[in-house]
Motif scaffolding. Structure first.
Motif, PDB file in Angstrom:
ATOM      1  N   ASN A   2       0.821  -1.212   0.000  1.00 36.33           N
ATOM      2  CA  ASN A   2       0.000   0.000   0.000  1.00 36.33           C
ATOM      3  C   ASN A   2       0.855   1.263   0.000  1.00 36.33           C
ATOM      4  OD1 ASN A   2      -2.628  -1.214   0.078  1.00 36.33           O
ATOM      5  ND2 ASN A   2      -2.209  -1.796   2.203  1.00 36.33           N
ATOM      6  N   ASN A   3       2.139   1.098   0.254  1.00 34.13           N
ATOM      7  CA  ASN A   3       3.093   2.206   0.207  1.00 34.13           C
ATOM      8  C   ASN A   3       3.708   2.254  -1.182  1.00 34.13           C
ATOM      9  OD1 ASN A   3       3.600   3.084   3.314  1.00 34.13           O
ATOM     10  ND2 ASN A   3       3.209   0.874   3.181  1.00 34.13           N
ATOM     11  N   LYS A   4       3.595   3.420  -1.838  1.00 36.48           N
ATOM     12  CA  LYS A   4       4.029   3.541  -3.220  1.00 36.48           C
ATOM     13  C   LYS A   4       4.840   4.822  -3.405  1.00 36.48           C
ATOM     14  CE  LYS A   4      -0.543   1.657  -4.346  1.00 36.48           C
ATOM     15  NZ  LYS A   4      -0.169   0.253  -4.427  1.00 36.48           N
ATOM     16  N   SER A   5       5.752   4.798  -4.360  1.00 40.63           N
ATOM     17  CA  SER A   5       6.531   5.989  -4.710  1.00 40.63           C
ATOM     18  C   SER A   5       6.658   6.094  -6.223  1.00 40.63           C
ATOM     19  CB  SER A   5       7.927   5.951  -4.080  1.00 40.63           C
ATOM     20  OG  SER A   5       7.867   6.111  -2.678  1.00 40.63           O
ATOM     21  N   TYR A   6       6.529   7.339  -6.724  1.00 36.48           N
ATOM     22  CA  TYR A   6       6.713   7.654  -8.136  1.00 36.48           C
ATOM     23  C   TYR A   6       7.836   8.681  -8.240  1.00 36.48           C
ATOM     24  CZ  TYR A   6       1.743   6.204  -8.287  1.00 36.48           C
ATOM     25  OH  TYR A   6       0.546   5.548  -8.159  1.00 36.48           O
ATOM     26  N   ARG A   7       8.604   8.607  -9.327  1.00 32.33           N
ATOM     27  CA  ARG A   7       9.640   9.629  -9.534  1.00 32.33           C
ATOM     28  C   ARG A   7       9.827   9.874 -11.037  1.00 32.33           C
ATOM     29  NH1 ARG A   7      15.033   7.738  -7.450  1.00 32.33           N
ATOM     30  NH2 ARG A   7      14.310   8.356  -5.370  1.00 32.33           N
ATOM     31  N   VAL A   8       9.990  11.149 -11.386  1.00 33.88           N
ATOM     32  CA  VAL A   8      10.359  11.553 -12.739  1.00 33.88           C
ATOM     33  C   VAL A   8      11.654  12.355 -12.635  1.00 33.88           C
ATOM     34  CG1 VAL A   8       9.693  12.817 -14.809  1.00 33.88           C
ATOM     35  CG2 VAL A   8       7.937  11.681 -13.424  1.00 33.88           C
ATOM     36  N   VAL A   9      12.654  11.957 -13.400  1.00 41.80           N
ATOM     37  CA  VAL A   9      13.956  12.634 -13.408  1.00 41.80           C
ATOM     38  C   VAL A   9      14.245  13.101 -14.827  1.00 41.80           C
ATOM     39  CG1 VAL A   9      16.437  12.358 -13.055  1.00 41.80           C
ATOM     40  CG2 VAL A   9      14.835  11.222 -11.507  1.00 41.80           C
ATOM     41  N   PRO A  12       0.039   5.148   3.681  1.00 42.18           N
ATOM     42  CA  PRO A  12      -1.251   5.040   4.357  1.00 42.18           C
ATOM     43  C   PRO A  12      -1.267   5.606   5.769  1.00 42.18           C
ATOM     44  CG  PRO A  12      -0.690   2.967   3.253  1.00 42.18           C
ATOM     45  CD  PRO A  12       0.525   3.844   3.194  1.00 42.18           C
ATOM     46  N   ASP A  13      -0.109   5.756   6.396  1.00 41.89           N
ATOM     47  CA  ASP A  13      -0.077   6.296   7.760  1.00 41.89           C
ATOM     48  C   ASP A  13      -0.186   7.815   7.797  1.00 41.89           C
ATOM     49  OD1 ASP A  13       2.389   7.152   6.868  1.00 41.89           O
ATOM     50  OD2 ASP A  13       3.573   6.020   8.330  1.00 41.89           O
ATOM     51  N   GLY A  14      -0.365   8.445   6.629  1.00 43.82           N
ATOM     52  CA  GLY A  14      -0.535   9.889   6.586  1.00 43.82           C
ATOM     53  C   GLY A  14       0.728  10.683   6.375  1.00 43.82           C
ATOM     54  N   SER A  15       1.872  10.019   6.197  1.00 46.22           N
ATOM     55  CA  SER A  15       3.145  10.731   6.007  1.00 46.22           C
ATOM     56  C   SER A  15       3.472  10.922   4.527  1.00 46.22           C
ATOM     57  CB  SER A  15       4.279   9.982   6.716  1.00 46.22           C
ATOM     58  OG  SER A  15       4.411   8.657   6.195  1.00 46.22           O
ATOM     59  N   ASP A  16       2.438  11.141   3.701  1.00 43.40           N
ATOM     60  CA  ASP A  16       2.661  11.415   2.277  1.00 43.40           C
ATOM     61  C   ASP A  16       3.611  12.597   2.102  1.00 43.40           C
ATOM     62  OD1 ASP A  16       0.701   9.529   2.140  1.00 43.40           O
ATOM     63  OD2 ASP A  16      -0.587  10.639   0.768  1.00 43.40           O
ATOM     64  N   GLN A  17       4.371  12.552   1.003  1.00 41.06           N
ATOM     65  CA  GLN A  17       5.328  13.617   0.751  1.00 41.06           C
ATOM     66  C   GLN A  17       5.500  13.813  -0.743  1.00 41.06           C
ATOM     67  OE1 GLN A  17       9.053  14.014   3.199  1.00 41.06           O
ATOM     68  NE2 GLN A  17      10.083  13.582   1.261  1.00 41.06           N
ATOM     69  N   LYS A  18       5.691  15.077  -1.155  1.00 40.73           N
ATOM     70  CA  LYS A  18       6.035  15.414  -2.534  1.00 40.73           C
ATOM     71  C   LYS A  18       7.327  16.224  -2.528  1.00 40.73           C
ATOM     72  CE  LYS A  18       1.198  15.681  -4.040  1.00 40.73           C
ATOM     73  NZ  LYS A  18       0.150  16.589  -4.585  1.00 40.73           N
ATOM     74  N   TRP A  19       8.272  15.810  -3.349  1.00 37.79           N
ATOM     75  CA  TRP A  19       9.561  16.507  -3.444  1.00 37.79           C
ATOM     76  C   TRP A  19       9.747  16.994  -4.873  1.00 37.79           C
ATOM     77  CZ3 TRP A  19      14.693  13.566  -4.385  1.00 37.79           C
ATOM     78  CH2 TRP A  19      15.764  14.481  -4.497  1.00 37.79           C
ATOM     79  N   MET A  20      10.001  18.282  -5.018  1.00 39.77           N
ATOM     80  CA  MET A  20      10.287  18.879  -6.318  1.00 39.77           C
ATOM     81  C   MET A  20      11.633  19.593  -6.251  1.00 39.77           C
ATOM     82  SD  MET A  20       6.524  20.410  -7.263  1.00 39.77           S
ATOM     83  CE  MET A  20       6.208  20.911  -5.579  1.00 39.77           C
ATOM     84  N   SER A  21      12.413  19.473  -7.306  1.00 37.39           N
ATOM     85  CA  SER A  21      13.740  20.087  -7.332  1.00 37.39           C
ATOM     86  C   SER A  21      14.056  20.560  -8.747  1.00 37.39           C
ATOM     87  CB  SER A  21      14.801  19.075  -6.871  1.00 37.39           C
ATOM     88  OG  SER A  21      16.079  19.663  -6.818  1.00 37.39           O
ATOM     89  N   VAL A  22      14.540  21.784  -8.860  1.00 38.62           N
ATOM     90  CA  VAL A  22      14.945  22.347 -10.150  1.00 38.62           C
ATOM     91  C   VAL A  22      16.267  23.080  -9.944  1.00 38.62           C
ATOM     92  CG1 VAL A  22      14.375  23.915 -12.036  1.00 38.62           C
ATOM     93  CG2 VAL A  22      12.557  22.652 -10.884  1.00 38.62           C
ATOM     94  N   GLY A  23      17.237  22.839 -10.815  1.00 36.89           N
ATOM     95  CA  GLY A  23      18.523  23.507 -10.665  1.00 36.89           C
ATOM     96  C   GLY A  23      19.316  23.541 -11.955  1.00 36.89           C
ATOM     97  N   VAL A  24      20.290  24.439 -12.012  1.00 35.37           N
ATOM     98  CA  VAL A  24      21.121  24.569 -13.201  1.00 35.37           C
ATOM     99  C   VAL A  24      22.515  25.036 -12.792  1.00 35.37           C
ATOM    100  CG1 VAL A  24      20.396  26.965 -13.624  1.00 35.37           C
ATOM    101  CG2 VAL A  24      21.242  25.583 -15.523  1.00 35.37           C
ATOM    102  N   ARG A  25      23.537  24.517 -13.500  1.00 38.14           N
ATOM    103  CA  ARG A  25      24.919  24.983 -13.308  1.00 38.14           C
ATOM    104  C   ARG A  25      25.529  25.300 -14.672  1.00 38.14           C
ATOM    105  NH1 ARG A  25      29.845  21.529 -10.636  1.00 38.14           N
ATOM    106  NH2 ARG A  25      28.306  21.276  -8.934  1.00 38.14           N
TER     107      ARG A  25
END
Length: 407
Positions: free
Chosen positions: A261-268, A293-306
């Motif tokens: 029931n715990n799932k993670s998606y990522r786009v790089v 399902p325990d309510g600790s959902d999280q979304k991480w977004m990151s954008v950067g350039v060098r």
């Protein structure tokens, strides 16, 4: 994947390679070292957002670090196959600490020690390997984020060519320093799908067995990655990842206490460019969603350039701008960081040329939600009110760093 190394093991590695011809001995390595301080004259403190899995590196590294690797071909058979051994020592030490490489100051480890039988005709040029190895590591350089990393202690069959495709399988029990349980893991890869001129697709499946205890679960993850060569003089990489249970580690073995029931998606998405001999750089964008399902959902977004521009053949101006944002219970955390670094580059003005000697100035700002999270999850860090910048929501560092790699 890191494991502690003792002196006897290091000595054994040296003795192993000494009797053989120096012509077959390969020496490679990586080094970064420097000094830095905050704007208030204290020890440099680096900026990383709690909940983010990486940070933007330029002018934002607070350690001395080196990797020294030796590879020795021991035997070349009549069929052209080669039997070799490979070992690597890594050295880590925090800034402004005695160079003891142990305890609270740092560590010495042996991240690689493996044997390989390569170029086997029976495997159409593929190889067999066993030991502790950096294996199929995919990373974004400017943030040092290894988003798809199958390094492990185990063994496998690598790059067996059938038609236009290459097939690999790895069996392992431990894939990173922080993995608490020794878990059987299977990694399957198929590479070489030609999608368009200069474009190639690779697919991967990881299956993580259920450990032999009641509160543990099996898990899995899949990755699809497309690499486009000859893109603005460099290349573009797009990776899509999905995992369930312990597979939510997405490239590593995750928490075996998580069920499906715990799932993670990522786009790089990231690309390197070198549009002229003097103008190059790297850009990245990343999105990850964790469903819990325990309510600790999280979304991480990151954008950067060098970007890096060569003023002369040996002098560059390099800058880096990065923004991380984590949406989690307790509020949306934000961190922005900017670095400017005049750089001496004796081997040329290209983005990937090393060594580089950099003078840098770094400025970062963050919000109250980021500070609250740091107070809870990373006490004493730069973003916490117990860190070098106190209750302030911004700070800066200045310093000098050298980075070098060789093969």
């Amino acid at each position: 994947m890191k494991t502690r190394m003792n002196g006897g093991l290091a000595a054994s590695c040296v003795c192993l390679v000494m009797p053989f011809s120096a012509q077959a001995l390969e020496f490679a390595g990586y080094l970064r070292s420097g000094v830095g301080s905050t704007d208030n004259g204290r020890s440099q403190s680096c900026f990383m957002l709690p909940g983010a899995q990486s940070k933007y590196r330029l002018g934002n590294e607070c350690e001395q670090y080196a990797e020294l690797e030796l590879r020795q071909d021991l035997l070349t058979l009549d069929d052209g196959s080669v039997f070799s051994v490979d070992g690597m020592v890594s050295l880590f030490n925090e800034y402004d600490r005695d160079l003891t490489f142990q305890g609270d100051n740092g560590a010495v480890r042996l991240p690689q020690l493996y044997a390989q039988w390569s170029n086997l005709p029976s495997l159409n040029g593929g190889s067999l390997w066993a030991g502790r190895r950096y294996y199929k590591r995919n990373d974004i350089h400017i943030s040092d984020f290894y988003y798809w990393n199958q390094s492990a202690t185990g063994g496998g069959v690598e790059d067996v060519k059938i038609g236009d495709l290459k097939y690999s399988y790895a069996f392992s029990r431990k894939d990173n320093l922080y993995q608490k349980d020794y878990v059987t893991r299977h990694d399957f890869n198929v590479a070489g799908f030609s999608t368009n001129p200069g474009g190639e697709l690779e697919l991967g499946l990881s299956y993580i067995d259920k450990p032999s205890r009641r509160d543990a679960h099996a898990g899995w993850a899949v990755t699809a990655q497309h690499v486009q060569q000859l893109f603005l003089g460099g290349k573009n990489t797009l990776a899509l990842q999905y995992g369930e249970g312990p597979g939510t580690g997405l490239g590593y073995t995750g928490n075996v206490g998580l069920d499906d029931n715990n799932k993670s998606y990522r786009v790089v998405e990231f690309f390197d460019w070198q549009v002229t001999p003097r103008f190059g750089g790297q850009f990245q964008a990343l999105y990850q969603k964790d469903i819990r399902p325990d309510g600790s959902d999280q979304k991480w977004m990151s954008v950067g350039v060098r970007p890096a521009y060569g003023i002369t053949d040996q002098f560059k101006l390099v800058a880096e701008l990065g923004h991380d944002q984590v949406q989690a219970p307790g509020g949306t955390r934000k961190l922005s960081k900017f670095t400017f670094a005049p750089t001496w580059s004796p081997k040329g003005p290209g983005f990937w040329e090393r060594p580089e000697v950099r003078l840098y100035y770094t400025y970062a700002s963050w919000n109250a939600a980021a500070q609250r999270a740091a107070n809870e999850l990373a006490q004493g860090s730069a973003l916490s009110d117990s860190g070098e910048f106190g209750s302030s929501l911004h700070g800066s560092n200045a310093g000098l760093q050298i980075e070098y790699w060789w093969k």
